[in-house]
Design an enzyme around this catalytic site. Structure first.
Site, short mmCIF file in Angstrom:
data_model
loop_
_atom_site.label_atom_id
_atom_site.label_comp_id
_atom_site.label_asym_id
_atom_site.label_seq_id
_atom_site.Cartn_x
_atom_site.Cartn_y
_atom_site.Cartn_z
N GLY A 64 -1.03 -12.73 1.34
CA GLY A 64 -1.96 -12.03 0.28
C GLY A 64 -1.22 -10.83 -0.42
N GLY A 87 2.38 -10.16 -0.39
CA GLY A 87 3.57 -10.71 -1.09
C GLY A 87 3.29 -11.53 -2.01
N ASN A 112 0.57 -2.58 7.21
CA ASN A 112 -0.24 -1.65 7.86
C ASN A 112 0.62 -1.16 9.16
OD1 ASN A 112 -2.29 -1.70 5.90
ND2 ASN A 112 -3.39 -3.57 7.31
N LYS A 156 -3.22 6.09 5.50
CA LYS A 156 -3.49 4.68 5.61
C LYS A 156 -3.69 4.05 6.79
CE LYS A 156 -3.84 0.24 4.09
NZ LYS A 156 -2.71 -0.26 3.55
#
Length: 196
Positions: free
Chosen positions: A10, A12, A103, A186
């Site tokens: 998703g 890249g 993440n 994040k």
């Protein structure tokens, strides 16, 4: 600029697709049926901001075919970073920039165990996207953004160059005063949402 997107999931797939659409020389590392579909038909991106289709300069699962990249964007999972770094080490130059977008809070540290510090940038992204089927990425929500910077937060010449690359590809981007702070913000957001 030669750009290598390692991992066409998703993240890249979307950002690599935007860079290819902007005319940059993009190599995509994918595998299996996803790779076959990209080689045969190109990469399709269905996005809330408008659909598009691109043909990368090269799609492969063999790093020996890849020209020395100026920029590597890591689209793999955090737990794959060290193995990918070992594969990348023979093909990068002293000037290659490696930008992780995973993440987690320790992706830079994982890279630094294998890759020289001069090659490593810090980064993260905001996007909700996934592989819908082989050869197709679906961007379902969230305004896509890449946040990036030097590990020591300097506004270097290569950071300015990277900003212009993302601008040309119409990728919203942010070079903060403190990239580590943004990574932790994040990380805390993800851990809270995942827990819920």
């Amino acid at each position: 600029m030669n750009i290598l997107i390692f991992g066409i999931g998703g993240v890249g797939g979307y950002f690599g697709g935007k860079l290819a659409q902007a005319g940059f020389d993009v190599t995509m590392i994918a595998r299996g049926k996803h790779l076959e579909a990209i080689k045969e038909n190109g990469l399709e991106v269905e996005s809330i901001n408008g659909n598009f289709k691109v043909k990368p300069k090269l799609a492969t699962d063999n790093l020996a075919e890849v020209p020395t990249p100026d920029l590597v964007i890591l689209g793999v999972k955090s737990w794959q970073i060290q193995e990918v770094a070992k594969q990348l080490k023979p093909i990068i130059s002293a000037e290659t920039m490696i930008l992780p977008l995973q993440n987690g809070a320790n992706n830079v540290e994982k890279l630094l165990e294998i890759i020289p510090k001069k090659n490593v940038l810090a980064g993260l992204c905001h996007i909700v996207s996934f592989v819908e089927k082989p050869g197709k990425i679906k961007h379902a929500s969230f305004e896509p953004r890449i946040t990036f910077g030097e590990i020591e937060n300097s506004n270097s010449e290569r950071i300015q160059q990277l900003r212009s690359v993302f601008d040309k590809a119409e990728i919203t981007n942010f070079n903060p005063e403190n990239i580590q702070l943004e990574i932790w913000k994040k990380f805390l957001f993800i851990t809270t949402i995942s827990g819920l």
